[in-house]
Structure formats: C-alpha cells, structure tokens
Design an enzyme around this catalytic site. Structure first.
Site, mmCIF file in Angstrom:
data_model
loop_
_atom_site.group_PDB
_atom_site.id
_atom_site.type_symbol
_atom_site.label_atom_id
_atom_site.label_comp_id
_atom_site.label_asym_id
_atom_site.label_seq_id
_atom_site.Cartn_x
_atom_site.Cartn_y
_atom_site.Cartn_z
ATOM 1 N N VAL A 90 0.845 -1.204 0.000
ATOM 2 C CA VAL A 90 0.000 0.000 0.000
ATOM 3 C C VAL A 90 0.874 1.246 0.000
ATOM 4 O O VAL A 90 0.627 2.202 -0.752
ATOM 5 C CB VAL A 90 -0.983 -0.001 1.190
ATOM 6 C CG1 VAL A 90 -1.679 1.350 1.336
ATOM 7 C CG2 VAL A 90 -2.027 -1.108 1.037
ATOM 8 N N ALA A 93 2.383 1.663 -3.481
ATOM 9 C CA ALA A 93 1.387 2.112 -4.464
ATOM 10 C C ALA A 93 0.929 3.549 -4.202
ATOM 11 O O ALA A 93 0.687 4.312 -5.136
ATOM 12 C CB ALA A 93 0.184 1.173 -4.453
ATOM 13 N N GLU A 94 0.819 3.902 -2.940
ATOM 14 C CA GLU A 94 0.277 5.222 -2.589
ATOM 15 C C GLU A 94 1.303 6.352 -2.725
ATOM 16 O O GLU A 94 0.976 7.412 -3.240
ATOM 17 C CB GLU A 94 -0.268 5.202 -1.158
ATOM 18 C CG GLU A 94 -1.561 4.440 -0.992
ATOM 19 C CD GLU A 94 -2.782 5.199 -1.504
ATOM 20 O OE1 GLU A 94 -2.635 6.112 -2.342
ATOM 21 O OE2 GLU A 94 -3.890 4.858 -1.079
ATOM 22 N N SER A 95 2.513 6.146 -2.221
ATOM 23 C CA SER A 95 3.464 7.258 -2.159
ATOM 24 C C SER A 95 4.861 6.925 -2.656
ATOM 25 O O SER A 95 5.730 7.791 -2.646
ATOM 26 C CB SER A 95 3.583 7.745 -0.716
ATOM 27 O OG SER A 95 4.211 6.738 0.077
ATOM 28 N N TYR A 158 -10.348 1.188 0.895
ATOM 29 C CA TYR A 158 -9.237 2.065 1.261
ATOM 30 C C TYR A 158 -9.113 3.191 0.240
ATOM 31 O O TYR A 158 -8.863 4.341 0.593
ATOM 32 C CB TYR A 158 -7.938 1.263 1.325
ATOM 33 C CG TYR A 158 -6.782 2.006 1.945
ATOM 34 C CD1 TYR A 158 -6.484 1.861 3.297
ATOM 35 C CD2 TYR A 158 -5.976 2.848 1.186
ATOM 36 C CE1 TYR A 158 -5.420 2.542 3.879
ATOM 37 C CE2 TYR A 158 -4.916 3.536 1.750
ATOM 38 C CZ TYR A 158 -4.641 3.381 3.094
ATOM 39 O OH TYR A 158 -3.598 4.071 3.662
#
Length: 196
Positions: A90, A93-95, A158
């Site tokens: 996560v 993928a997010e940051s 999410y």
C-alpha cells in the site's frame, strides 16, 4: 564592470545560489474552531494547531527513510493484524515510500491519508512516518474486518471509501480504484516473494 558593480553582482549571485541550495521551510498548521471554520498558519501560535503540510527538511536521503520504516511497519502489522507485505504494498502504491507526498486530492504521507481519515485514526502528524503508518494500517485493518478479510474489497474501500463498496456491493466501477487494487496486489506478491 567597475569594482562596486562587480561586488553587488557577485553578492546577488551568491544570495540566489543560497536560495537554491537551502529551500525555505514552510510547514503549514491548521485547526477547526467551534463554528467549523478552518484556520491555517505557518506558525504554531495556538495549541489547537496541528501539522497539515510539512516541508521536506532534506536531513536524510530517501533510501535511509525506507530502511527506517521497516521496524515501524512490523510493529503496526503486529498491533493491527495486517500482513507486513500488504502494508508495504500500500505504501509503495500510494506514495512510493515518500513520507512527504501530497496528492492532488489532499491525501498525505506514506499511506496517503485524507485529513478526515487521519483525524478519525488519531493521526496527529500525517507526515510523520510512525503516525502515518500506524493510522493507515489501523484503517486498512478496519476495512479488512468490515469486508470479511476480502483483500480486494478492503483495498477498494481504502481507495474509494467503504460506502462506495457497500453501494456497489463489490469493487466500484472506477478505473482509479481498479488500477490501485491491481498495483497493490502486484506489489504485495513481490514483497511476499522477496521475504521468503
């Protein structure tokens, strides 16, 4: 060029160079008062102010931050019962492991928490690695619990919100959400295989 003009010119160039080498710090704080009005400041002049946007201080290289996260991720995993590889996936993928990341929609930090989610998860500083990872992992844990450990549905919640998942009785038909799920699951497999 006369000596006085040369001195002034050199001084201007030196000052400009210093500005380029040392970017100004401009942390932004905010709080919402009893009338629901948001207040923003670059000075924490009131104890109600909490960090909203933190500038990168450049004190450590990004690779060092990534090494520093490992212990935090393992502690958050143990505390909230979420797989270490899923937390890492996560974050990737997010940051892309940038703790100072801010999205165009206002999501912040490593796990890209929206301000409302950060507040709900008691995250005081979304740009602090420990606060963000614990808050994001706690939220991910709640989504896994709500959707009976179904990873795809939890990731959809999410990204798009649990209400959208409930409304569509499955993964919402949003390309962004579907792409997010695929990316996280791909990274999850990579982190899982590298840890064995």
């Amino acid at each position: 060029m006369n000596p006085w003009a040369r001195t002034v010119f050199c001084g201007v160039i030196a000052g400009f160079s210093l500005c380029l080498c040392n970017p100004a710090q401009a942390d932004i704080y905010r709080f919402r008062d009893e009338r629901g009005v948001w207040h923003f400041s670059n000075i924490k002049s009131d104890p109600r102010y909490k960090i909203y946007i933190r500038t990168y201080d450049g004190s450590k290289p990004v690779t060092q931050y990534i090494r520093d996260y490992d212990d935090i991720i393992h502690k958050a995993s143990k505390r909230y019962g979420v797989d270490v590889s899923l937390i890492k996936a996560v974050i990737k993928a997010e940051s892309d492991f940038n703790q100072h990341a801010v999205s165009s929609k206002g999501a912040q930090g490593l796990m890209q928490l929206m301000p409302g989610t950060a507040d709900a998860m008691d995250v005081e500083d979304p740009f602090d690695a420990k606060d963000n990872i614990h808050g994001g992992t706690r939220y991910l844990s709640l989504m896994l619990e709500r959707f009976n450990k179904d990873m795809r549905l939890a990731l959809a919640a999410y990204n798009a919100g649990p209400e959208r998942v409930a409304e569509f009785r499955g993964v919402p038909p949003y390309q962004e959400t579907r792409t997010f799920i695929d990316r996280v699951l791909n990274y999850y497999r990579q982190f899982n295989s590298s840890s064995k």
